[in-house]
Enzyme design. Structure first.
Site, PDB file in Angstrom:
ATOM      1  N   LYS C  78      33.186  -2.640  24.123  1.00  0.00           N
ATOM      2  CA  LYS C  78      33.532  -4.063  24.202  1.00  0.00           C
ATOM      3  C   LYS C  78      34.936  -4.223  23.615  1.00  0.00           C
ATOM      4  O   LYS C  78      35.264  -3.586  22.614  1.00  0.00           O
ATOM      5  CB  LYS C  78      32.513  -4.884  23.412  1.00  0.00           C
ATOM      6  CG  LYS C  78      32.712  -6.393  23.495  1.00  0.00           C
ATOM      7  CD  LYS C  78      31.604  -7.150  22.770  1.00  0.00           C
ATOM      8  CE  LYS C  78      31.771  -8.661  22.894  1.00  0.00           C
ATOM      9  NZ  LYS C  78      30.663  -9.399  22.240  1.00  0.00           N
ATOM     10  N   SER C 153      28.233 -12.989  24.913  1.00  0.00           N
ATOM     11  CA  SER C 153      29.630 -12.681  25.157  1.00  0.00           C
ATOM     12  C   SER C 153      29.886 -11.245  25.613  1.00  0.00           C
ATOM     13  O   SER C 153      30.940 -10.970  26.159  1.00  0.00           O
ATOM     14  CB  SER C 153      30.433 -12.935  23.879  1.00  0.00           C
ATOM     15  OG  SER C 153      30.058 -12.008  22.866  1.00  0.00           O
ATOM     16  N   SER C 177      24.664 -12.282  21.765  1.00  0.00           N
ATOM     17  CA  SER C 177      25.706 -11.773  22.659  1.00  0.00           C
ATOM     18  C   SER C 177      25.484 -10.364  23.201  1.00  0.00           C
ATOM     19  O   SER C 177      26.217  -9.931  24.091  1.00  0.00           O
ATOM     20  CB  SER C 177      27.072 -11.822  21.961  1.00  0.00           C
ATOM     21  OG  SER C 177      27.590 -13.125  22.017  1.00  0.00           O
TER      22      SER C 177
END
Lengths: 96, 482, 485
Positions: C78, C153, C177
């Site tokens: 990420k 997210s 997330s």
């Protein structure tokens, strides 16, 4: 509780966020909705409840030995800076 | 009509703790490095980095707390103080707000008239120092150096217990002495290691309520503290007496103009939005740790001064001067160790007199003195045993200082050994008397003052080496007896 | 079976047998990324050259006799994790030009384990969002339906694993997330106990809630990946000083006697098709020997408003460091200091980030602190207490991960509160610092849905074990999105 454009201005200034005039009523409406949503917390009975600042309560701060472990790497660290002179980070002139 | 005004002062002293590394990072704290070479990722507030607390900073804060008789919090909390300023890279300062590490304590100061006054200390807490803004040499820009960012600070907050600029200075000096004794701060005010903010207000004498206060920021010398407060007091009284009101604000002392002025840049209403720093867990301090620190405390200045009075029969003033720093006290006691406690007053006079002025002349600290305590003791021994006079000893001291030799070597080399041979002194007296028949006649006619003239002449003739007591006795006998 | 369809264990075995090199495996995934990422927008940065170099190093390490479950296995990080020498954008214009000068601990640990980074995954800006639509780099598309969001997210991380662009990815979870996008993309995602994985080098959103974890196609793969990143880190004061366990060791333990508690407050109002999936999931667990019961956590419905005070408060402070001075976006020709701050931040941050900074500034400001921030911390305490009480009765809690399957891109972006309610089932675990996992449990309208299990502190092993047993009895997790098999 609803917020006005004036409230948004004040908050945005505290947070140093540039907000344009047309954006102000939009943020005021958004923030009012969010604040109204979180207002439901007022209903919870919390008399005498200790506020919880951390998810692992009971743990305490670990300490570091007083040792210098970091070497100078200014040149590398300053590559990300937009304005540098003689090793200093530059900002517009500050008058005290 | 002029009112009688009472001045109310509280100080917030910032002492940089003498740790090797910063309070939340492993970067060095040494003063004077090229800009930003001692600013690591944590100090620069790089995305993703986290603070880790320095154990030594905690120990130093506990040491201070114990020395002022304060409660040490078994649990204290680090909070974020949020505001934007270029020398504050995270946009918040990690400090302690609601639960500081050191609670209420006190220190005693001695006023000019010898009276003592107790100054309350509200709290002391750990926090990080900010970086520095540099304005010179840059066209239309301010340069930011973050070497200082993250240096541990102990903020020592006093009660509004001081009633004059002099008291404020006395209190600040007291704290300054204490932190150096404890070896938790180098006390270097020029480098900013020890500085304060002064909260100043005035009120009609006898009033119950405090007046509105102004905060004077960043005072970094005792003289500036005194002058800034005096100026601010005068300003406030003048303002009120001419019908104005004091506003609560931050002011800056301008030493060039000797005045304080409002800091407009910091004037706008601050809302610091303090909240517990989620990156740092509560700081727990165990009883056993506190007791271990207590056991490690050195003799404190007040204790040392009291001991000097009782052990060496020094005056309170002398004891205060000699205990003002650990090094001075140690030097003095080393001299006494050599000459014996019976001569402590002589040792005190020499340390506070000749030694102190020689150090001042060359701007040296006592541990850099060119005469070590053993050698000074050796010199005093020669005074005590009558080898040289006190007056000659001063010359010997100067020679020792510049030549780096011990007292005996200087005395031998210069032939300064006192003349104690009565025959030799008598011979010199006879010669002087013979050479000055008019003065002899006048003296015998009742002009007693001429005795000093004869002493001077004999001393001159003997190169100052005649033993003064012997000279005195012999001269009296010869002048009188005829 | 194609390389991208294999488990981590299968790939490690193939590398060990010499059937494929890490360089070849890396090239396979890089090719897949270059073919498929255009439509998905799952990656912000592809680090092909570094990946091939790292793979070559892994091959040499293996040749030199080194072994390890992730040696030579590709992954995607990420873009919230700092990667030394590689742009770390956090999905924001603010950091579009930011090259991290150091590795996050998570990144360093995976590097040390020999895993090969293929690139950096797209994400909601500063991890603030539940749809990946707040990214400066545009929305990620859900492999199951390109018109739908992947969740957020960690939307890029979830979409990339679902599209089989990498065997696993890293993610972060502040309010759901990892779990919510894992559910919406049909993959397995675990958020460990707060403090189990170091936060050092992970760009902070809300420090008391953020926790790094992994997304993979199965609990077995997640167990291997989590094992590599879990553990104490002296650079993170909130990292727990306890040895990490081998999460693969107990994967196969039988579930007989496992007590699962269905959360009453979340099971009553379920949309019927979602309810049916959860009922079927409970049946499957019972068939594996688990016992199920219902438990009540009466304050849990207040978790979303609690979160939307605590998280913005912390983020408003955490994001103050982005001021245009030392790194990140700086506005052109600032007139003065205030202008530098206001325009750099005003132009560098997107609308959702600004909303949250302002919300947080507001709830911390004088006059509102007690009513909002302190009150939320008290409710947080109530919620944590109710979780503790629940774990006296049951071993793990179970329920849906999300109220609905993936929604259309643009459907909720203009209404922040509706968007926030996507995380209604996941936020509780963050407030209490608990480990939680989401795994595929069926489909609604052809879109994957997830079941969430929440455990007491440090029960990651138990969660992975439960899901692994479930995955040996079901096949939801092996289904590939059409076109990505």
């Amino acid at each position: 509780m609803s917020l006005t454009s004036r409230d948004v201005e004040k908050i945005a200034h505290l947070a140093r966020l540039g907000i344009t005039d047309p954006e102000k009523p939009v943020y005021a409406a958004n923030l009012s909705k969010i604040v109204e949503f979180v207002d439901q917390l007022a209903r919870a009975k919390t008399d005498g409840v200790t506020p919880m600042a951390h998810p692992l309560e009971g743990l305490t701060q670990r300490l570091r030995a007083d040792e210098v472990t970091e070497a100078d790497d200014r040149e590398k660290y300053q590559r990300n800076a937009a304005a540098v002179q003689a090793g200093l980070y530059l900002v517009p002139k500050v008058i005290e | 009509m002029m009112k009688d005004w009472e001045v109310v002062i509280g100080l917030e002293i910032h002492a940089q703790l003498a740790t090797r590394s910063k309070i939340f990072s492993g970067a060095a704290t040494a003063y004077g490095a090229p800009p930003n070479t001692q600013a690591c990722l944590v100090d620069l507030a790089y995305p993703g980095v986290l603070p880790v607390l320095n154990a030594e900073a905690v120990r130093m804060a506990v040491k201070f707390g114990l020395a002022i008789g304060a409660q040490i919090a078994e649990r204290s909390i680090f909070a974020r103080k949020n505001y934007f300023y270029p020398d504050l890279p995270k946009g918040y300062q990690i400090s302690q707000y609601e639960q500081p590490i050191v609670g209420r304590g006190a220190l005693e100061i001695v006023l000019d008239d010898g009276a003592t006054r107790r100054i309350g200390i509200t709290r002391a807490h750990l926090e990080e120092d900010a970086g520095k803004s540099l304005h010179e040499g840059l066209a239309n820009a301010t340069g930011i150096d973050l070497n200082r960012a993250g240096t541990p600070l102990l903020e020592i907050v006093s009660e509004p217990d001081m009633r004059s600029a002099k008291e404020a200075v006395a209190y600040m000096k007291k704290v300054h002495t204490l932190v150096r004794y404890l070896e938790i701060c180098d006390g270097n005010m020029q480098e900013g290691s020890f500085r304060c903010d002064a909260n100043v207000s005035v009120r009609p004498r006898g009033a119950a309520k405090f007046g509105t206060r102004a905060e004077i920021k960043n005072l970094n010398s005792f003289r500036f503290v005194e002058k800034a407060i005096q100026h601010e007091v005068a300003r406030q009284i003048e303002l009120i007496e001419s019908g104005g009101t004091v506003v609560q604000e931050t002011r800056l002392y301008d030493s060039d103009r000797d005045e304080t002025r409002s800091m407009r840049s910091k004037e706008e209403a601050n809302d610091y939005r303090y909240f517990p720093d989620p990156d740092l867990l509560p700081l727990a301090i165990e009883r056993a740790f506190i007791e271990a620190v207590r056991a490690s405390l050195p003799e404190l200045p007040d204790q040392k001064a009291a001991r000097f009075v009782s052990e060496y029969q020094l005056s309170g003033y002398d004891a205060g001067v000699l205990s003002a720093s650990r090094e001075t006290g140690a030097y003095f006691e080393a001299v006494v160790g050599r000459v014996g406690a019976a001569h402590a007053k002589l040792a005190a006079n020499w340390v506070m007199g000749e030694l102190s002025s020689a150090l001042n002349r060359e701007n040296l600290e006592i541990d850099a003195a060119r005469i070590d305590p053993q050698r000074l003791g050796g010199l005093l021994e020669r005074v005590i045993d009558g080898t040289i006079s006190g007056k000659l000893a001063k010359d010997v001291f100067e020679a020792m200082w510049t030549e780096g030799r011990d007292a005996d070597a200087v005395i031998e080399a210069k032939g300064l050994r006192q003349i104690t041979d009565a025959g030799a002194i008598a011979k010199a007296i006879d010669e002087v008397i013979a050479a000055n028949p008019k003065q002899l006649a006048d003296y015998r006619a009742g002009k007693d003052k001429l005795f000093g003239f004869f002493v001077g002449q004999v001393m001159k003739a003997t190169g100052g080496k005649a033993n003064p007591a012997q000279l005195n006795d012999l001269l009296k006998a010869k002048l009188g007896g005829g | 079976m194609s390389w991208h369809a294999r488990s981590i264990a299968e790939l490690a075995a193939a590398l060990e047998r010499g059937e494929i090199s890490s360089v070849a495996l890396t090239r396979h995934f890089l090719d897949r990324i270059s073919g498929l990422n255009g439509a998905l927008n799952a990656l912000i940065t592809v680090t092909a050259d570094q990946a091939l170099a790292a793979a070559a190093v892994a091959d040499r390490r293996r040749a030199a006799g080194e072994r390890g479950p992730l040696l030579g296995i590709p992954l995607i990080h990420k873009d919230i994790f700092c990667t030394d020498g590689v742009r770390t954008s956090c999905g924001s214009r603010m950091l579009d030009n930011f090259v991290a000068p150091y590795d996050a601990t998570v990144v360093a640990r995976l590097k040390a384990a020999g895993a090969v980074m293929l690139g950096k995954a797209n994400m909601d800006e500063f991890a603030m969002g539940s749809s990946n639509e707040t990214s400066f780099y545009g929305p990620v598309r859900n492999p199951w339906d390109l018109d739908k969001v992947p969740g957020g997210s960690s939307g890029g991380s979830a979409a990339a694993v679902a599209a089989r662009l990498a065997p696993f990815s890293t993610g972060t979870d502040t309010g759901g997330s990892i779990r919510q996008p894992a559910a919406l993309c049909g993959v397995t995602g675990i958020k460990p106990t707060y403090g189990r994985v170091s936060r050092y080098g992970m760009i902070a959103f809300a420090s008391s809630l953020d926790q790094a974890g992994v997304l993979a196609r199965s609990a077995a793969d997640a167990a291997v990946a989590l094992g590599a990143i879990a553990g104490f880190d002296p650079r993170d004061s909130t990292s727990v000083d306890a040895p990490a366990t081998d999460y693969t060791a107990a994967l196969d333990a039988p579930l007989r006697g496992l007590r699962l508690g269905l959360v009453k407050e979340f099971s009553e109002s379920l949309e019927p098709r979602n309810g049916a999936l959860i009922a079927a999931t409970l049946d499957a667990f019972r068939a594996l020997g688990a016992e199920t019961t219902t438990v009540s956590l009466p304050s849990l419905p207040l978790s979303v408003p609690t979160y939307y005070v605590v998280a913005p408060a912390e983020c408003s402070s955490n994001l103050s460091r982005f001021d245009g001075v030392r790194f990140g976006y700086r506005c052109a020709d600032p007139r003065d200091l205030r202008d530098l701050y206001e325009r750099s931040r005003g132009e560098g941050f997107g609308a959702e980030v600004k909303r949250r900074i302002m919300t947080g500034t507001y709830v911390l400001s004088a006059g509102y602190f007690d009513a909002y921030y302190l009150k939320a911390q008290q409710v947080r305490q109530l919620i944590a207490g109710e979780f503790r009480a629940a774990f006296q009765q049951v071993d793990l809690l179970i329920g849906p991960t999300t109220p609905t399957p993936a929604f259309g891109i643009g459907a909720k972006i203009d209404d922040p509160v509706t968007m926030y309610l996507n995380d209604i089932y996941t936020i509780g675990a963050n407030l209490a610092g608990l480990p939680a996992i989401s795994a595929p449990c069926g489909f609604v309208d052809g879109l994957p849905m997830g079941v969430q299990l929440i455990g007491p502190h440090f029960a990651e092993g138990r969660l992975l074990n439960a899901v692994h047993r479930y995955q040996t009895a079901t096949d939801w997790h092996v289904r590939a999105a059409p076109g990505y098999a």
